[in-house]
Design an enzyme around this catalytic site. Sequence first.
Site, mmCIF file in Angstrom:
data_model
loop_
_atom_site.group_PDB
_atom_site.id
_atom_site.type_symbol
_atom_site.label_atom_id
_atom_site.label_comp_id
_atom_site.label_asym_id
_atom_site.label_seq_id
_atom_site.Cartn_x
_atom_site.Cartn_y
_atom_site.Cartn_z
ATOM 1 N N GLU A 17 0.801 -1.227 0.000
ATOM 2 C CA GLU A 17 0.000 0.000 0.000
ATOM 3 C C GLU A 17 0.834 1.276 0.000
ATOM 4 O OE1 GLU A 17 -2.946 -0.037 3.085
ATOM 5 O OE2 GLU A 17 -4.042 -1.680 2.185
ATOM 6 N N GLU A 22 -5.203 -8.578 0.904
ATOM 7 C CA GLU A 22 -5.911 -8.238 2.141
ATOM 8 C C GLU A 22 -7.387 -8.031 1.836
ATOM 9 O OE1 GLU A 22 -4.400 -4.964 4.524
ATOM 10 O OE2 GLU A 22 -2.333 -5.592 4.145
HETATM 11 C C1 BG6 Z 1 -4.229 -1.964 5.320
HETATM 12 C C2 BG6 Z 1 -2.873 -2.308 5.857
HETATM 13 O O1 BG6 Z 1 -4.243 -0.581 5.161
HETATM 14 O O2 BG6 Z 1 -5.349 -2.206 6.072
HETATM 15 C C3 BG6 Z 1 -2.892 -3.047 7.174
HETATM 16 O O3 BG6 Z 1 -2.074 -2.936 4.916
HETATM 17 C C4 BG6 Z 1 -4.009 -2.482 8.041
HETATM 18 O O4 BG6 Z 1 -1.624 -2.942 7.740
HETATM 19 C C5 BG6 Z 1 -5.315 -2.810 7.342
HETATM 20 O O5 BG6 Z 1 -3.993 -2.913 9.350
HETATM 21 C C6 BG6 Z 1 -6.541 -2.366 8.098
HETATM 22 O O6 BG6 Z 1 -6.468 -1.018 8.407
HETATM 23 P P1 BG6 Z 1 -6.743 -0.492 9.855
HETATM 24 O O7 BG6 Z 1 -6.443 0.954 9.808
HETATM 25 O O8 BG6 Z 1 -8.153 -0.771 10.145
HETATM 26 O O9 BG6 Z 1 -5.816 -1.275 10.730
#
Ligand code: BG6
Length: 485
Positions: free
Chosen positions: A170, A382
């Site tokens: 990201e 993800e």
């Molecule tokens: C992505 C990242 O932005 O989303 C993760 O790669 C992150 O590291 C995940 O934890 C969820 O985002 P957040 O802000 O809810 O933890």
Amino acid sequence: MYFEKTNGFPKDFLWGAASAAYQVEGAWDEDGKGVSVWDTFVRIPGKTFKATTGDKAVDHYHRYKEDVRLMAEMGLKTYRFSIAWTRIIPDGNGEINEKGLAFYSNLIDECLKYGIVPMVTVYHWDLPQALQDQYGGWENRRIVDDFVRYAKTLFENFGDRVKYWIIINEQNVFTGHGWLMASHPPGKAGDYKTFYQVNHHAFMAHAKSVLALKELWPDAKVGSSFAYGPSYAVTNKPEDAMAKYDYDDLQNFYWMDIYAYGRYPRAAVAYQLSRGIAPVMEEGDEEILKEAASKVDFMGVNYYQTTSVEYNPVDGVDGMGKMNTTGKKGTTEISGVAGMYRNPKNTNLPTTDWDWTIDPMGLRYACREITSRYDLPIVISENGLGAFDKVEDGQIHDPYRIAYLKEHVKELRKACDDGCRVLAYCTWSWSDVLSWLNGYQKRYGFVYIDREEDENSGTLNRIPKDSYYWYKTVIASNGAEGLDD
Ligand code: BG6
């Protein structure tokens, strides 16, 4: 497209789950590890939810064997994790730390012991603080060589066993938060000129690392992971359609076009030039970006939500609105760029407690867009739901997470039916982790971790949630079971 029946998921589909070093490992100053910019940033008052840190995180560093055993019991096919640069080269560009190499070598072997494919992220935001101090980190072109040396160290040491590599996680998020919103290190706001320059350095680091990997291990599979939020125009007014185009060129294609084609979108460059914020490029950069793009094997996609876009007048909102980091619904503010677009809430869709739009079909849309525009295979690196979880009689019932994931997996199956070449689906996250700005109360995992914001709270014991058993069924049947309503 409409199909009367599904073909299901491809035979060797990689059902996975993900994590990132800073969010899970803890052991922040053990075995020679150097200090990262995140180790520093979390100590600045007011930067993270209730001043949470990753000092201990969920102690994956010491408990990785237990964690991998739980993955194996679930039947996980791939584990995506990141490597902390500061464990391998504590000051970023000096001596190699053998203990750091040993930790990841053991983790990789532990995965392989159970037939779990390690999918390794080279960089998930934890830059060595020493590089920030030496020359301003990503702001200086010197970062490119230091990054590639670090990446090569990983390829040389682990490339015999690791076949899936994600170079940068990201880039759009860490640079946006870091140079536009001041919410990630180095904590700068509204600095578009540096933002684009930093991104150019990161693109060069990505490209040169791809080339270095392919030289060493031609059969390795490589890409970077983009936080892709497909956009929808709010109405069919032409100005909203054009606002969507502006948004896509500046917020989506800007990154994916480089990864896939090695060139910036022309409209984005025209806009940058008109504002004096275009990045400085060196002779030969374009060729390197193009050569690397021709060797990229997949587009990595972190998918959480889609974005609504509408025209934003010249005197309209300008900048990034406040984020919801508390879990109090409805506290997110609108963002926009004056004269181009703004991003109102999508009134057709539900949201999470952190105001993230829940849009399973958006995942299929993302796959379709990538397939049409780039014709690349896709790794969903993800996707997941951040929620409050409660322990009841030693169990965690999370039907909301199962419902969320189920709908997304169903849409992913449709994307496969549409002809998209999806190689893997990694949920975020394997276990509960530190959510960078939202502390430990925003939980994503299949495995509950007994801890709260306070460093001294909880036993750090692992408890599989209901969603753990649900995913196990999905994996065992390669997506044939567990998806019915
Ligand atoms: C992505 C990242 O932005 O989303 C993760 O790669 C992150 O590291 C995940 O934890 C969820 O985002 P957040 O802000 O809810 O933890």
